[in-house]
Design a protein around this motif. Structure first.
Motif, PDB file in Angstrom:
ATOM      1  N   GLY A 218      22.091  15.659  -3.201  1.00 58.27           N
ATOM      2  CA  GLY A 218      21.474  16.909  -3.913  1.00 58.27           C
ATOM      3  C   GLY A 218      21.418  17.025  -5.633  1.00 58.27           C
ATOM      4  O   GLY A 218      21.057  17.963  -6.112  1.00 58.27           O
ATOM      5  N   GLN A 219      21.828  15.788  -6.036  1.00 58.41           N
ATOM      6  CA  GLN A 219      21.739  15.709  -7.609  1.00 58.41           C
ATOM      7  C   GLN A 219      20.622  15.110  -8.107  1.00 58.41           C
ATOM      8  O   GLN A 219      19.884  14.358  -7.362  1.00 58.41           O
ATOM      9  CB  GLN A 219      23.106  14.946  -8.019  1.00 58.41           C
ATOM     10  CG  GLN A 219      24.413  15.447  -7.521  1.00 58.41           C
ATOM     11  CD  GLN A 219      25.374  14.269  -7.880  1.00 58.41           C
ATOM     12  OE1 GLN A 219      25.518  13.474  -7.353  1.00 58.41           O
ATOM     13  NE2 GLN A 219      26.339  14.680  -9.015  1.00 58.41           N
ATOM     14  N   HIS A 220      20.520  15.536  -9.333  1.00 58.63           N
ATOM     15  CA  HIS A 220      19.178  14.669  -9.987  1.00 58.63           C
ATOM     16  C   HIS A 220      19.799  14.427 -11.353  1.00 58.63           C
ATOM     17  O   HIS A 220      20.692  15.372 -12.117  1.00 58.63           O
ATOM     18  CB  HIS A 220      18.245  15.612 -10.359  1.00 58.63           C
ATOM     19  CG  HIS A 220      17.475  16.240  -8.931  1.00 58.63           C
ATOM     20  ND1 HIS A 220      16.271  15.467  -8.405  1.00 58.63           N
ATOM     21  CD2 HIS A 220      17.969  17.219  -8.154  1.00 58.63           C
ATOM     22  CE1 HIS A 220      16.235  16.024  -7.261  1.00 58.63           C
ATOM     23  NE2 HIS A 220      16.794  17.187  -6.940  1.00 58.63           N
ATOM     24  N   GLY A 221      19.502  13.293 -12.113  1.00 55.82           N
ATOM     25  CA  GLY A 221      20.109  12.970 -13.389  1.00 55.82           C
ATOM     26  C   GLY A 221      19.307  11.514 -14.016  1.00 55.82           C
ATOM     27  O   GLY A 221      18.226  11.094 -13.233  1.00 55.82           O
ATOM     28  N   ARG A 222      19.473  11.486 -15.253  1.00 56.40           N
ATOM     29  CA  ARG A 222      18.844  10.463 -15.994  1.00 56.40           C
ATOM     30  C   ARG A 222      20.049   9.605 -16.634  1.00 56.40           C
ATOM     31  O   ARG A 222      20.895  10.149 -17.155  1.00 56.40           O
ATOM     32  CB  ARG A 222      18.004  11.175 -16.961  1.00 56.40           C
ATOM     33  CG  ARG A 222      17.280  10.355 -17.933  1.00 56.40           C
ATOM     34  CD  ARG A 222      16.305  11.074 -19.008  1.00 56.40           C
ATOM     35  NE  ARG A 222      14.921  11.189 -18.121  1.00 56.40           N
ATOM     36  CZ  ARG A 222      14.128  11.872 -18.388  1.00 56.40           C
ATOM     37  NH1 ARG A 222      14.115  12.197 -19.889  1.00 56.40           N
ATOM     38  NH2 ARG A 222      12.901  11.907 -18.082  1.00 56.40           N
ATOM     39  N   CYS A 223      19.589   8.362 -16.609  1.00 58.59           N
ATOM     40  CA  CYS A 223      20.357   7.399 -17.445  1.00 58.59           C
ATOM     41  C   CYS A 223      19.658   6.474 -18.203  1.00 58.59           C
ATOM     42  O   CYS A 223      18.366   6.261 -18.059  1.00 58.59           O
ATOM     43  CB  CYS A 223      21.349   6.547 -16.450  1.00 58.59           C
ATOM     44  SG  CYS A 223      22.602   7.411 -15.628  1.00 58.59           S
ATOM     45  N   TYR A 224      20.280   6.131 -19.283  1.00 58.63           N
ATOM     46  CA  TYR A 224      19.720   5.227 -20.315  1.00 58.63           C
ATOM     47  C   TYR A 224      20.464   3.954 -20.447  1.00 58.63           C
ATOM     48  O   TYR A 224      21.677   3.682 -20.085  1.00 58.63           O
ATOM     49  CB  TYR A 224      19.708   5.940 -21.687  1.00 58.63           C
ATOM     50  CG  TYR A 224      18.884   7.069 -21.870  1.00 58.63           C
ATOM     51  CD1 TYR A 224      18.137   6.968 -22.633  1.00 58.63           C
ATOM     52  CD2 TYR A 224      19.419   8.294 -21.478  1.00 58.63           C
ATOM     53  CE1 TYR A 224      17.096   8.129 -23.122  1.00 58.63           C
ATOM     54  CE2 TYR A 224      18.675   9.354 -21.679  1.00 58.63           C
ATOM     55  CZ  TYR A 224      17.690   9.381 -22.532  1.00 58.63           C
ATOM     56  OH  TYR A 224      16.937  10.775 -22.595  1.00 58.63           O
ATOM     57  N   GLY A 225      19.630   2.713 -20.445  1.00 60.10           N
ATOM     58  CA  GLY A 225      20.069   1.627 -20.435  1.00 60.10           C
ATOM     59  C   GLY A 225      19.156   0.715 -21.288  1.00 60.10           C
ATOM     60  O   GLY A 225      18.401   0.926 -22.034  1.00 60.10           O
ATOM     61  N   SER A 226      19.480  -0.797 -21.045  1.00 55.41           N
ATOM     62  CA  SER A 226      18.568  -1.590 -21.929  1.00 55.41           C
ATOM     63  C   SER A 226      17.661  -2.384 -20.876  1.00 55.41           C
ATOM     64  O   SER A 226      17.569  -1.841 -19.721  1.00 55.41           O
ATOM     65  CB  SER A 226      19.524  -2.819 -22.296  1.00 55.41           C
ATOM     66  OG  SER A 226      20.044  -3.410 -21.396  1.00 55.41           O
ATOM     67  N   ILE A 227      16.900  -3.501 -21.570  1.00 52.62           N
ATOM     68  CA  ILE A 227      16.134  -3.973 -20.620  1.00 52.62           C
ATOM     69  C   ILE A 227      16.646  -4.928 -19.831  1.00 52.62           C
ATOM     70  O   ILE A 227      15.776  -5.583 -18.936  1.00 52.62           O
ATOM     71  CB  ILE A 227      14.843  -4.577 -21.317  1.00 52.62           C
ATOM     72  CG1 ILE A 227      15.534  -5.884 -22.210  1.00 52.62           C
ATOM     73  CG2 ILE A 227      14.172  -3.774 -22.302  1.00 52.62           C
ATOM     74  CD1 ILE A 227      14.356  -6.715 -22.882  1.00 52.62           C
ATOM     75  N   TYR A 228      17.932  -5.089 -19.782  1.00 54.08           N
ATOM     76  CA  TYR A 228      18.717  -5.999 -19.067  1.00 54.08           C
ATOM     77  C   TYR A 228      19.244  -5.445 -17.610  1.00 54.08           C
ATOM     78  O   TYR A 228      19.038  -5.995 -16.208  1.00 54.08           O
ATOM     79  CB  TYR A 228      19.597  -6.746 -19.714  1.00 54.08           C
ATOM     80  CG  TYR A 228      19.218  -7.382 -20.685  1.00 54.08           C
ATOM     81  CD1 TYR A 228      18.378  -8.464 -20.733  1.00 54.08           C
ATOM     82  CD2 TYR A 228      19.541  -6.944 -22.153  1.00 54.08           C
ATOM     83  CE1 TYR A 228      18.051  -9.423 -21.835  1.00 54.08           C
ATOM     84  CE2 TYR A 228      19.005  -7.652 -23.324  1.00 54.08           C
ATOM     85  CZ  TYR A 228      18.129  -8.622 -22.941  1.00 54.08           C
ATOM     86  OH  TYR A 228      17.986  -9.276 -24.219  1.00 54.08           O
ATOM     87  N   TRP A 229      19.822  -4.096 -17.836  1.00 56.29           N
ATOM     88  CA  TRP A 229      20.324  -3.262 -16.729  1.00 56.29           C
ATOM     89  C   TRP A 229      20.492  -1.659 -17.007  1.00 56.29           C
ATOM     90  O   TRP A 229      20.698  -1.626 -18.394  1.00 56.29           O
ATOM     91  CB  TRP A 229      21.516  -3.960 -16.211  1.00 56.29           C
ATOM     92  CG  TRP A 229      22.793  -3.615 -16.954  1.00 56.29           C
ATOM     93  CD1 TRP A 229      23.709  -2.418 -17.085  1.00 56.29           C
ATOM     94  CD2 TRP A 229      23.299  -4.870 -17.698  1.00 56.29           C
ATOM     95  NE1 TRP A 229      24.499  -2.902 -17.842  1.00 56.29           N
ATOM     96  CE2 TRP A 229      24.477  -4.292 -18.682  1.00 56.29           C
ATOM     97  CE3 TRP A 229      23.208  -6.319 -18.019  1.00 56.29           C
ATOM     98  CZ2 TRP A 229      25.198  -4.883 -19.292  1.00 56.29           C
ATOM     99  CZ3 TRP A 229      23.853  -6.764 -18.851  1.00 56.29           C
ATOM    100  CH2 TRP A 229      24.887  -6.128 -19.537  1.00 56.29           C
ATOM    101  N   VAL A 230      20.430  -0.977 -16.081  1.00 53.93           N
ATOM    102  CA  VAL A 230      20.991   0.368 -16.413  1.00 53.93           C
ATOM    103  C   VAL A 230      22.038   0.855 -15.164  1.00 53.93           C
ATOM    104  O   VAL A 230      21.601   0.565 -14.232  1.00 53.93           O
ATOM    105  CB  VAL A 230      19.638   1.256 -16.231  1.00 53.93           C
ATOM    106  CG1 VAL A 230      20.022   2.797 -16.447  1.00 53.93           C
ATOM    107  CG2 VAL A 230      18.494   0.796 -17.190  1.00 53.93           C
ATOM    108  N   SER A 231      22.918   1.278 -15.827  1.00 56.83           N
ATOM    109  CA  SER A 231      24.098   1.844 -14.862  1.00 56.83           C
ATOM    110  C   SER A 231      24.130   3.405 -14.454  1.00 56.83           C
ATOM    111  O   SER A 231      23.724   3.926 -15.411  1.00 56.83           O
ATOM    112  CB  SER A 231      25.541   1.402 -15.608  1.00 56.83           C
ATOM    113  OG  SER A 231      25.643   0.089 -15.511  1.00 56.83           O
ATOM    114  N   ILE A 232      24.436   3.700 -13.142  1.00 57.08           N
ATOM    115  CA  ILE A 232      24.382   5.062 -13.141  1.00 57.08           C
ATOM    116  C   ILE A 232      25.916   5.114 -12.572  1.00 57.08           C
ATOM    117  O   ILE A 232      26.259   4.500 -11.317  1.00 57.08           O
ATOM    118  CB  ILE A 232      23.357   5.317 -11.884  1.00 57.08           C
ATOM    119  CG1 ILE A 232      22.158   5.132 -12.374  1.00 57.08           C
ATOM    120  CG2 ILE A 232      23.810   6.772 -11.305  1.00 57.08           C
ATOM    121  CD1 ILE A 232      20.934   5.242 -11.323  1.00 57.08           C
ATOM    122  N   ASN A 233      26.709   6.054 -13.110  1.00 59.87           N
ATOM    123  CA  ASN A 233      27.855   6.546 -12.590  1.00 59.87           C
ATOM    124  C   ASN A 233      27.959   8.109 -12.532  1.00 59.87           C
ATOM    125  O   ASN A 233      27.689   8.737 -13.707  1.00 59.87           O
ATOM    126  CB  ASN A 233      29.020   6.101 -13.660  1.00 59.87           C
ATOM    127  CG  ASN A 233      28.939   4.428 -13.449  1.00 59.87           C
ATOM    128  OD1 ASN A 233      29.875   4.078 -12.531  1.00 59.87           O
ATOM    129  ND2 ASN A 233      28.482   3.990 -14.356  1.00 59.87           N
TER     130      ASN A 233
END
Length: 251
Positions: free
Chosen positions: A172-187
């Motif tokens: 039930g979580q919703h979130g947003r993460c920022y990253g580069s054009i190489y990868w984006v990490s979610i923690n």
């Protein structure tokens, strides 16, 4: 043409002046002065083309050009690309200046406060950041998906300053993460409804090619209560529960 009418027309044209052709203002209808016509034309039809001008010294109007001075991304050297510039006046020296670079769509704005000193108002250029949606849906991205536009152009130049990933989890979580054009990490962490328990979620979105995206890591470390009477927390690794809902390029 009737002679009488012709004489009246010639008399009217010869009379001229503000009595025969008053300028339009805030209160009365009238004729549009040349300066007002040029500004209206630049707004609705064709921007005034200028080169080598100081952006902060431009008069009220709507411009297109290059070799500008005092551009936020090149403050010391004249630009080499095309920019659109809006200079909108206010009272007592106040004005609003907006720059849009034509090739990238990057945009900045600046205000000048009462008195007209360029150091007043914002005192500098403020970047307006936006994003372009490259993919949307609801998927764990176990298989690569195709983006609507590539992350780099044909010369390998980055088309975006970064990447935004919106996600949701099965807890039930919703979130947003920022990253580069190489990868984006979610923690992220989710506290379970049990007395002793939590989920530690980890994901990694990579871009195998310039126009594809795939989740290469989607894991959960689960802390759980072994029995109802047991206050100790136990730990187990599980398959991930993260699903991606949108991928966007930052401009």
């Amino acid at each position: 043409m009737n002679k009488k009418f012709n004489r009246l027309l010639q008399w009217h044209l010869g009379k001229g002046g503000p009595k025969a052709h008053p300028d339009v203002d805030e209160f009365l209808s009238g004729f549009m002065p040349s300066k007002m016509f040029k500004i209206a034309k630049s707004l609705f039809y064709w921007r005034k083309n200028v080169h080598g001008e100081d952006i902060l010294a431009l008069e009220t109007g709507y411009y297109e050009g290059s070799n500008f001075l005092n551009h936020p991304s090149s403050p010391k050297k004249a630009t080499t690309w095309i920019s659109n510039i809006d200079v909108i006046p206010g009272g007592d020296g106040r004005k609003f200046i907006q720059i849009t670079d034509n090739i990238t769509g990057y945009r900045w704005y600046r205000t000048v406060h009462t008195g007209g000193a360029t150091s007043s108002g914002t005192g500098g250029w403020v970047r307006s950041e936006g994003y372009e949606v490259l993919w949307s849906g609801n998927s764990a991205l176990a298989e690569a998906v195709t983006l609507m536009a590539p992350l780099t152009d044909e010369n390998g130049v980055h088309r975006y300053d970064g990447v935004i990933v919106d996600y949701e989890t099965k807890t039930g979580q919703h979130g947003r993460c920022y990253g580069s054009i190489y990868w984006v990490s979610i923690n992220t962490t989710n506290v379970n409804d049990t007395a002793v328990g939590a989920d530690i979620l980890e994901g990694k979105i990579e871009f195998p090619t310039s126009q594809t995206a795939k989740m290469s890591k989607n894991k959960v470390i689960n802390l759980y209560q072994h029995t109802d009477a047991d206050n100790a927390a136990y730990m187990q690794a599980m398959d991930g529960t993260i699903e991606i809902t949108r991928i966007s390029g930052i401009r």
